[in-house]
Design a protein around this motif. Sequence first.
Motif, PDB file in Angstrom:
ATOM      1  N   LYS A  83       6.401   0.010  12.487  1.00  0.00           N
ATOM      2  CA  LYS A  83       6.682  -1.438  12.519  1.00  0.00           C
ATOM      3  C   LYS A  83       7.845  -1.773  11.584  1.00  0.00           C
ATOM      4  O   LYS A  83       8.162  -1.007  10.665  1.00  0.00           O
ATOM      5  CB  LYS A  83       5.437  -2.255  12.125  1.00  0.00           C
TER       6      LYS A  83
ATOM      7  N   HIS B 270       6.038  -9.525   1.177  1.00  0.00           N
ATOM      8  CA  HIS B 270       5.621  -9.956  -0.174  1.00  0.00           C
ATOM      9  C   HIS B 270       5.077 -11.389  -0.173  1.00  0.00           C
ATOM     10  O   HIS B 270       3.938 -11.592  -0.614  1.00  0.00           O
ATOM     11  CB  HIS B 270       6.745  -9.784  -1.222  1.00  0.00           C
TER      12      HIS B 270
ATOM     13  N   SER C 126      -3.475  -5.810  -0.047  1.00  0.00           N
ATOM     14  CA  SER C 126      -2.460  -5.922   1.010  1.00  0.00           C
ATOM     15  C   SER C 126      -2.809  -7.073   1.951  1.00  0.00           C
ATOM     16  O   SER C 126      -3.956  -7.516   2.027  1.00  0.00           O
ATOM     17  CB  SER C 126      -2.344  -4.605   1.766  1.00  0.00           C
ATOM     18  N   SER C 127      -1.792  -7.546   2.668  1.00  0.00           N
ATOM     19  CA  SER C 127      -1.995  -8.724   3.527  1.00  0.00           C
ATOM     20  C   SER C 127      -2.636  -8.364   4.864  1.00  0.00           C
ATOM     21  O   SER C 127      -3.200  -9.226   5.536  1.00  0.00           O
ATOM     22  CB  SER C 127      -0.650  -9.384   3.815  1.00  0.00           C
TER      23      SER C 127
ATOM     24  N   ASP D 272       0.720  -4.801   8.380  1.00  0.00           N
ATOM     25  CA  ASP D 272       1.054  -3.519   9.032  1.00  0.00           C
ATOM     26  C   ASP D 272      -0.027  -3.130  10.042  1.00  0.00           C
ATOM     27  O   ASP D 272       0.286  -2.872  11.216  1.00  0.00           O
ATOM     28  CB  ASP D 272       1.225  -2.396   8.002  1.00  0.00           C
TER      29      ASP D 272
ATOM     30  N   THR E  47       4.285   0.899  -1.916  1.00  0.00           N
ATOM     31  CA  THR E  47       3.857  -0.479  -1.625  1.00  0.00           C
ATOM     32  C   THR E  47       2.967  -0.992  -2.753  1.00  0.00           C
ATOM     33  O   THR E  47       3.125  -2.120  -3.224  1.00  0.00           O
ATOM     34  CB  THR E  47       3.105  -0.528  -0.280  1.00  0.00           C
TER      35      THR E  47
ATOM     36  N   ALA F 278       8.028  -3.115   1.696  1.00  0.00           N
ATOM     37  CA  ALA F 278       7.779  -3.382   0.275  1.00  0.00           C
ATOM     38  C   ALA F 278       9.019  -3.277  -0.587  1.00  0.00           C
ATOM     39  O   ALA F 278       9.083  -3.829  -1.677  1.00  0.00           O
ATOM     40  CB  ALA F 278       6.709  -2.427  -0.230  1.00  0.00           C
TER      41      ALA F 278
HETATM   42  O1  PMV Z   1       3.879  -1.035   3.231  1.00  0.00           O
HETATM   43  P1  PMV Z   1       5.128  -1.749   3.643  1.00  0.00           P
HETATM   44  O2  PMV Z   1       6.357  -1.223   2.994  1.00  0.00           O
HETATM   45  O3  PMV Z   1       5.239  -1.913   5.126  1.00  0.00           O
HETATM   46  O4  PMV Z   1       5.007  -3.252   3.034  1.00  0.00           O
HETATM   47  C1  PMV Z   1       4.051  -4.142   3.504  1.00  0.00           C
HETATM   48  C2  PMV Z   1       4.468  -5.541   3.279  1.00  0.00           C
HETATM   49  C3  PMV Z   1       4.076  -6.177   1.946  1.00  0.00           C
HETATM   50  O5  PMV Z   1       4.204  -7.585   2.157  1.00  0.00           O
HETATM   51  C4  PMV Z   1       5.023  -5.756   0.819  1.00  0.00           C
HETATM   52  C5  PMV Z   1       2.658  -5.856   1.516  1.00  0.00           C
HETATM   53  C6  PMV Z   1       1.588  -6.491   2.388  1.00  0.00           C
HETATM   54  O6  PMV Z   1       0.443  -6.058   2.273  1.00  0.00           O
HETATM   55  O7  PMV Z   1       1.877  -7.420   3.143  1.00  0.00           O
END
Ligand code: PMV
Length: 319
Positions: free
Chosen positions: A15, A22, A151-152, A155, A195, A280
């Motif tokens: 993705k 963030h 984490s949100s 992903d 992350t 991240a």
């Molecule tokens: O793990 P990454 O690099 O795809 O980052 C995820 C996105 C963030 O907003 C940094 C963390 C999150 O949990 O949403």
Amino acid sequence: MTSRPKLFTGSAPGKVILFGEHAVVYGEPAIAVPLTSLRATATITAAENFSESLMIDAPGIAVQGRLDQLAPDDPLAAAILETMRVLNIYAAPGGTMCIQSTLPAAAGLGSSAAITIAIARALADCIGAELHANSAAQIASAVEHIHHGNSSGIDPTVIAHNSTLYFTKHKDPELISPHSSLKLVIAHSGTTGSTRAAVNAVRLLHNDNPARYSHIFAEIGALTASARQPLSTGQHAQLGQMLNANHKLLQAIGVSTQLLDILCAAALQAGAYGAKLTGAGTGGCMIALVDASCALNVQTALVTAGAKFASITALAPAS
Ligand code: PMV
């Protein structure tokens, strides 16, 4: 006559976050697209005797061994155990599970969620169960929580649904359709970014100065909300400006790097409409929005400026 080995497979895309990383952890919206050209795949070769142990073979991440010898919080073991819990599988199948991924790890392209969901789909295939996208996202969110902390869920959700999403934490994701003319160049800065460490560093900044950082997150959220329309109508120039503005706000929260900034500048210089880091940050990848006519120029400029690789991809419409 010898019987042929039984194979069960699962696969999942990577993705790219277009807007809102963030800030999405703090309740703001984000927009992410599946990256179908780079994928993770899990293949189970089932043993004749189901009671044999399950061997894990993941050469790309240097993991090889029996499931029962891996630590329960090992990312692959956690993915298998969480899937077994959700699908009510009481014993892991005997045989070998081979995990392969063309996604670079810790680069902001969703490698860990893609591997978890590929594993979950292979196990579901093995027991003849259907794994709904929401269940796949739930499994990958639980595993992300162990490894990335707070984490949100963006992903796991975009990867499980394999669709472009307007995502807000704790809300149902909304499917959106990017205009078919939109193209991205994705470039890897060559260093990895954790992350967990990036999200924790941003949290410390926010704790120190909640007013300043809440304001930045709200600005990122407003950009994300206003990007929806130009994304679906293909207004490249407007979207490009928004990507640039989002990158500046990510610089302000300290998650860009010198090389990511250099790559964004090189992409703009070569004719991209806009560019920003993705995921991240603190390493990993950046994206540039381009016209088909300058995509190759931008790709070459990114490699010349120091990218480890740069690839051109179309934005997939909602599936
Ligand atoms: O793990 P990454 O690099 O795809 O980052 C995820 C996105 C963030 O907003 C940094 C963390 C999150 O949990 O949403």
